[in-house]
Design an enzyme around this catalytic site. Sequence first.
Site, PDB file in Angstrom:
ATOM      1  N   LYS B  76      -2.884   1.818  64.525  1.00 46.87           N
ATOM      2  CA  LYS B  76      -3.359   3.043  63.890  1.00 46.87           C
ATOM      3  C   LYS B  76      -2.642   4.223  64.532  1.00 46.87           C
ATOM      4  O   LYS B  76      -2.443   4.252  65.755  1.00 46.87           O
ATOM      5  CB  LYS B  76      -4.881   3.152  64.097  1.00 46.87           C
ATOM      6  N   SER B 151     -11.826   5.608  58.586  1.00 43.78           N
ATOM      7  CA  SER B 151     -10.530   6.228  58.659  1.00 43.78           C
ATOM      8  C   SER B 151      -9.368   5.280  58.946  1.00 43.78           C
ATOM      9  O   SER B 151      -8.217   5.651  58.725  1.00 43.78           O
ATOM     10  CB  SER B 151     -10.562   7.300  59.757  1.00 43.78           C
ATOM     11  N   SER B 175     -15.258   3.607  61.187  1.00 43.72           N
ATOM     12  CA  SER B 175     -13.854   3.658  60.781  1.00 43.72           C
ATOM     13  C   SER B 175     -13.072   2.356  60.924  1.00 43.72           C
ATOM     14  O   SER B 175     -11.949   2.250  60.432  1.00 43.72           O
ATOM     15  CB  SER B 175     -13.122   4.757  61.554  1.00 43.72           C
TER      16      SER B 175
END
Lengths: 478, 486
Positions: B76, B151, B175
């Site tokens: 990420k 997210s 997330s």
Amino acid sequence: MAWEIVVGIETHTQLLTRSKMFSGAPNAFGAAPNTQACAVDIALPGTLPVANRAAIEHAIRFGLAVNGRISPRSVFARKNYFYPDLPKGYQISQYEIPVVQGGTFRFFADKIEKSIRLTRAHLEEDAGKSLHENFSDVTGIDLNRAGTPLLEIVTEPELRGAKEAVAYARALHVLVVWIGICDGNMQEGSFRCDANVSVRKTGDEKLGTRCEIKNLNSFRFMEQAIEYEAARQIEVLEGGGSIVQQTRLYDADRNETRSMRSKEDVQDYRYFPDPDLLPLVISEQDIERVRASMPELPETKRAKLIEAGVPPAQANQITSDIELTRYTVSAIRDASRIATQTVSSLIVGPLSARLNQDNISIDKSKMSADQLRILAQRMEDGTLSGKLAKEIIDAAWAGEGNVDEIIEKRGLRQISDSGAIEKIVDEVLAANAKQVADYRAGKEKAFNSLVGQVMKRSQGKANPAQVNEVLRRKLTSA
Amino acid sequence: MLNSTVIELSDALAAKKVSSVELTRLYLDRIKGLNGQLNAFITVDEERSLAQARIADERRSRGEAGALTGVPVAHKDIYCTRGFRTTCGSKMLANFRSPYDAHVIERFNAAGAVLLGKTNMDEFAMGSSNETSHFGPVRNPWDPGRVPGGSSGGSAAAVAARMAPAATGTDTGGSIRQPAALCGISGLKPTYGVVSRYGMIAFASSLDQGGPMAKSAADLALLMNAMAGFDARDSTSLERPAEDYGRELKLDVAGLRIGLPKEYFAEGVDPEVLSRVREAIRWFESQGAETLEITLPNTGLAVPVYYVIAPAEASSNLSRFDGVRYGHRAKDYADLNDMYRRTRAEGFGTEVKRRIMIGTYVLSHGYYDAYYLQAQKVRRMIAKDFTEAFTRCDLIMGPTSPSTAFALGAKSDDPVQMYLNDIFTIPAPLAGLPGLSIPCGFDARGLPVGLQIMGNYFAEARMLGAAHRYQQATDWHLRAPNEAPL
């Protein structure tokens, strides 16, 4: 109308640690800009703070020295505001629960012992510096200082007047250096004071509206700033005006304070507990460990020196410096009360003068405590005239050997042989008929002049007591 | 090969059936083919990845390989990585290159994993649909008209579309778990403090926790073994003995007490989601697990509490993005305050600004007690709900998300609707508890449904064990989306 000046002091003490408050970067002054700032200090994305154990121990040390309460659990909080030299956009400080709560501090102001209460002492990090000199159109940012550990020490508004405030600050300065938590270097900003000043009519209970004067980095400026500010407030009040609470800056060049910001522009710092740091937990064992490593405090040492025979005024002077105190304690070891007085007089007199002349501290002294003790002994046992102490110290500085060697090499042994002294006195009397006549006409001053002549002729070696005695006898008998 | 789990790839590498360079090349080609459509990656650097793969192969030939040596892993874009830029999905950091690696990245580097690229995400991890990214929305591989969740939407989509065998994510209010559910993969949010936050760009410090995303629970265990561990640079990192997260993969679910919070099976949850979750729970019952209804009475307060605490912390955490030292700085400005204003107005997107404003408000003088302090009190009540529940059960199960993937744009104009999507994932981070999402079937549209498994503090191994038993009996986690044909 009589006014009372009320002062409270906040002191930012830079703590003596190897690394910074929340990062591993070196805590050092004077390096090239931005060379002492690591990823944490410049607040790179993803970096996190880790509290410095040494700084925490220093806070405990201070708390113990002022008999404050060491919080078993204190909280680091974020103080949020934007400024280019504040890299994270917040300063990590302590807000609701500081590491040290309360405490009392004793000091001498104008030879009278005072005691004031401390509100708190809390740990925080320093900001960087904005540099305006040497730049045009832009401001330089130096983050070397960012993250430097600070202990902010806050008093209750219990100081009365500029002189007392300065006496407090000086004594606090001695203490933080004494207990080894601060280098005390005011030019480098290691010890910076803010003064909260208000005035009220003598006898009033209620405190007046205060103004805070920021960043007083010398005792002289502090005194001038408080005096100026109090006079300003009194003038406003006597003119029928009222004081607006504000932050003011002291301008040393003009000797005046100027408004920086008013209460209306006070920022909302949005304090909240820093979620990156756990509460600071201090156990009884932590406190005991620090207590075991505490040096005796100045007031304790001072009392001990006085008890050993050091005159109080000299004890005050000596205990303003831990190294000087150590030196003194070593030099008066096993000495009689009389010898102790001689030692302490030598230390605050010729030795301190010599150190000041070279601008060095006692740990750089070229005469050891043992040698100083021997010097005092030679004065006590009549080997050396006290008038020659300075010459011996200078000779020691010049590397001419130990005290006894210097006395021998320079032939400074005191003349206590009464025959030799009588001979010199006779010579002096013969050569100074006018002074002799003056003395006999009742001018006591003439006697001192004659003593001086004898000492001079003996190159300072004549035993002064004997010179007095012989001279007096010869002048009155003849 | 693309459909293999990390464990299978690890075995293939060990057996010299494939080299890391070949494997990395395979995934890089897959990314090249699909990223234009799915937008799962923000940054890919083929040369850099292949260089790491060569080093991994050399390491293996020297006999120094571990389980993850040579395995490509996507990260990420919230994790700071030397070499690859780190954007956090924001214009503010669009060109930011970190001079240091996050702790998690160091761990994967030490294990010899290959950094395959940096995945797309909601800006500063603020979002549940990946629509707030400065680099454009990620599309759900099961239906490109729909969101992948957020997210960590890029990581979830990358694993689902077989553009990466595994990825890292971070979870603040769901997330990791919510995008895992919406993309039909497995994702674990560990106990707070188990994975170091050092180098993970902070959103809400007291909630953020890194974790792995992969196809199977067994893969998650393997990845956790690399990611977890004490880090002195993170004061909230927990100093505990190292553990093998795969130690309970052979767990016998018979006798396992599974709590079913009635608040998680209530109105407002998509009936198809509830059906799939109930079917999964029935499987556990069929294996001898015991289920009982429990109550987590403060569940309804979790979203409001979260939207006080998370923005409060974020408003302060994001203050460092001021244009002074790095990142975006506005071009023309009159003075310092104007520089700040323009820089932050230009550099941050709408959702980030909204949360900075909420956070600034709730911390302000006069509001702090009513909002922030009150929220902290309720947060403790929510944690207490769980503490009490775990005296009666070993694990808690329920839906990860109240719905399957929604259409792009469907909720982006209605923040409250968007926030409510996280109603079941927000309580665990508020309590600091671990949470896991695994696929448990599909709705009528063919969209994946996620089963959430929560456990007590440090119960990751047990949660992964239960999930692994289920995955031994089902193949939901191995299904690949038709929209991204293999």
